[in-house]
Design a protein around this motif. Structure first.
Motif, PDB file in Angstrom:
ATOM      1  N   VAL A  89       4.229   0.432   2.073  1.00  0.00           N
ATOM      2  CA  VAL A  89       4.132  -0.504   3.193  1.00  0.00           C
ATOM      3  C   VAL A  89       3.728  -1.874   2.661  1.00  0.00           C
ATOM      4  O   VAL A  89       2.625  -2.051   2.134  1.00  0.00           O
ATOM      5  N   VAL A 103       8.468  -1.524   5.750  1.00  0.00           N
ATOM      6  CA  VAL A 103       8.154  -0.151   5.355  1.00  0.00           C
ATOM      7  C   VAL A 103       9.307   0.392   4.520  1.00  0.00           C
ATOM      8  O   VAL A 103      10.442   0.499   4.996  1.00  0.00           O
ATOM      9  N   CYS A 114       1.625   5.041   0.685  1.00  0.00           N
ATOM     10  CA  CYS A 114       1.195   6.178   1.498  1.00  0.00           C
ATOM     11  C   CYS A 114       1.682   7.450   0.814  1.00  0.00           C
ATOM     12  O   CYS A 114       2.890   7.673   0.695  1.00  0.00           O
ATOM     13  N   ALA A 148       4.605   0.876  12.957  1.00  0.00           N
ATOM     14  CA  ALA A 148       4.280   0.163  11.722  1.00  0.00           C
ATOM     15  C   ALA A 148       5.320  -0.918  11.428  1.00  0.00           C
ATOM     16  O   ALA A 148       4.977  -2.065  11.103  1.00  0.00           O
ATOM     17  N   SER A 195      -0.643  -5.240   5.841  1.00  0.00           N
ATOM     18  CA  SER A 195      -0.231  -3.954   5.277  1.00  0.00           C
ATOM     19  C   SER A 195      -1.093  -2.809   5.797  1.00  0.00           C
ATOM     20  O   SER A 195      -0.597  -1.780   6.245  1.00  0.00           O
ATOM     21  N   TYR A 196      -2.412  -2.990   5.762  1.00  0.00           N
ATOM     22  CA  TYR A 196      -3.314  -1.928   6.227  1.00  0.00           C
ATOM     23  C   TYR A 196      -3.203  -1.698   7.726  1.00  0.00           C
ATOM     24  O   TYR A 196      -3.358  -0.569   8.205  1.00  0.00           O
ATOM     25  N   TYR A 229      -4.138   7.160   1.156  1.00  0.00           N
ATOM     26  CA  TYR A 229      -3.836   5.849   0.591  1.00  0.00           C
ATOM     27  C   TYR A 229      -5.120   5.250   0.033  1.00  0.00           C
ATOM     28  O   TYR A 229      -6.227   5.622   0.425  1.00  0.00           O
ATOM     29  N   VAL A 257       0.864  -1.183   0.000  1.00  0.00           N
ATOM     30  CA  VAL A 257       0.000   0.000   0.000  1.00  0.00           C
ATOM     31  C   VAL A 257       0.896   1.227   0.000  1.00  0.00           C
ATOM     32  O   VAL A 257       1.797   1.357   0.833  1.00  0.00           O
ATOM     33  N   VAL A 276      -0.273   0.553   7.972  1.00  0.00           N
ATOM     34  CA  VAL A 276      -0.575   1.881   7.421  1.00  0.00           C
ATOM     35  C   VAL A 276      -1.363   2.727   8.423  1.00  0.00           C
ATOM     36  O   VAL A 276      -1.137   3.935   8.566  1.00  0.00           O
ATOM     37  N   LYS A 277      -2.262   2.092   9.141  1.00  0.00           N
ATOM     38  CA  LYS A 277      -3.109   2.825  10.092  1.00  0.00           C
ATOM     39  C   LYS A 277      -2.341   3.337  11.304  1.00  0.00           C
ATOM     40  O   LYS A 277      -2.873   4.144  12.077  1.00  0.00           O
TER      41      LYS A 277
END
Length: 266
Positions: free
Chosen positions: A136, A109, A80, A101, A150-151, A171, A78, A154-155
């Motif tokens: 990511v 990352v 960013c 992360a 991955s998410y 994203y 993903v 990202v969060k």
């Protein structure tokens, strides 16, 4: 970006992007830089030592290296980005949550548009310096697990504006969602036995690859790869397309017509 591992086939598919046109297949781009998300989604799946592979490339001895990829592992990346990218976008936001992360299992990352701000020597911070800031990559036993990892990472990340405190990170979630729910419709071109097609068929059958083969095309009427296509059932378009008397452009157009008619995804 996402890839469901299928040995070296996955690596090739991940970095070569093309589309079908009325005049035949057209290459959009070939991504091989380490800075490309298309490459960053493949590297974590590589089992062979990358240094060994690179040295063999430099020495012209790549054929002596057994390049292997992790079995039964999928990866998803993903990106960013700064809000507004790829058009006008802000820079200089503090990137927070990087350690959180990177600390998540099966996550890598990658930095793209970042810089370290050392104006405060005691508390240096990482700031955004470009539009595509981070990539990511998550891994899992299937695409859904890889995306979840991955998410989740990202969060943990925010691009905080110094003046307002707003999070200026963006994203996408729609691309991956479509990949999970819709099977990729694959078209295959071949002129020999179709040995490389076998692992694709097996992966489609057992669910390792979220896809289905819908067309097999060959320039040889007696090519065994056509028999492999026919073994998949009557719903699969299996066709011999003769190149006799045709220019390369004309032949590409004939093949494209068959693939497009079978509903192969572009």
């Amino acid at each position: 970006m996402f890839v469901q591992n299928l040995n070296s086939i996955a690596a090739a598919a991940a970095v070569l992007c093309f589309r079908l046109t009325p005049n035949g297949p057209s290459v959009l781009e070939f991504n091989c830089r380490f800075g490309d998300p298309e490459t960053q989604v493949v590297l974590p799946l590589l089992e062979t030592d990358l240094y060994e592979v690179m040295c063999a490339c430099c020495d012209g001895k790549l054929d002596t290296i057994d390049v292997r990829f992790k079995e039964n592992v999928s990866a998803a990346t993903v990106v960013c980005a700064a809000k507004g990218y790829p058009e006008k976008y802000p820079k200089g936001m503090i990137i927070q949550g990087l350690d959180d992360a990177a600390g998540i299992d099966n996550v890598k990352v990658y930095h793209a548009g970042t810089k370290v701000d050392t104006s405060d020597s005691e508390s240096p911070v990482t700031r955004c310096s470009g539009g595509r800031v981070l990539a990511v990559t998550g891994m899992g036993s299937n695409l859904s697990e890889a995306l979840a990892a991955s998410y989740k990472a990202v969060k943990q990340i925010t691009f905080q504006d110094d003046a307002t405190g707003d999070n200026l990170m963006h994203y996408r979630t729609d691309i991956a969602k479509g990949a999970i729910h819709k099977k990729l419709r694959i078209g295959v071109l071949g002129s020999t036995r179709g040995t490389a097609l076998i692992p694709v068929m097996e992966a489609c059958a057992n669910g390792t690859l979220h896809a289905e083969i819908v067309a097999v095309v060959s320039n040889k009427s007696s090519a065994p790869i056509l028999d492999k296509g026919k073994s998949l059932g009557v719903t699969v378009t299996t066709e011999f397309v003769s190149s006799k008397g045709l220019s390369r452009e004309q032949y590409d157009a004939e093949c494209t017509s068959v693939l497009a008619g079978a509903g192969v995804d572009q």
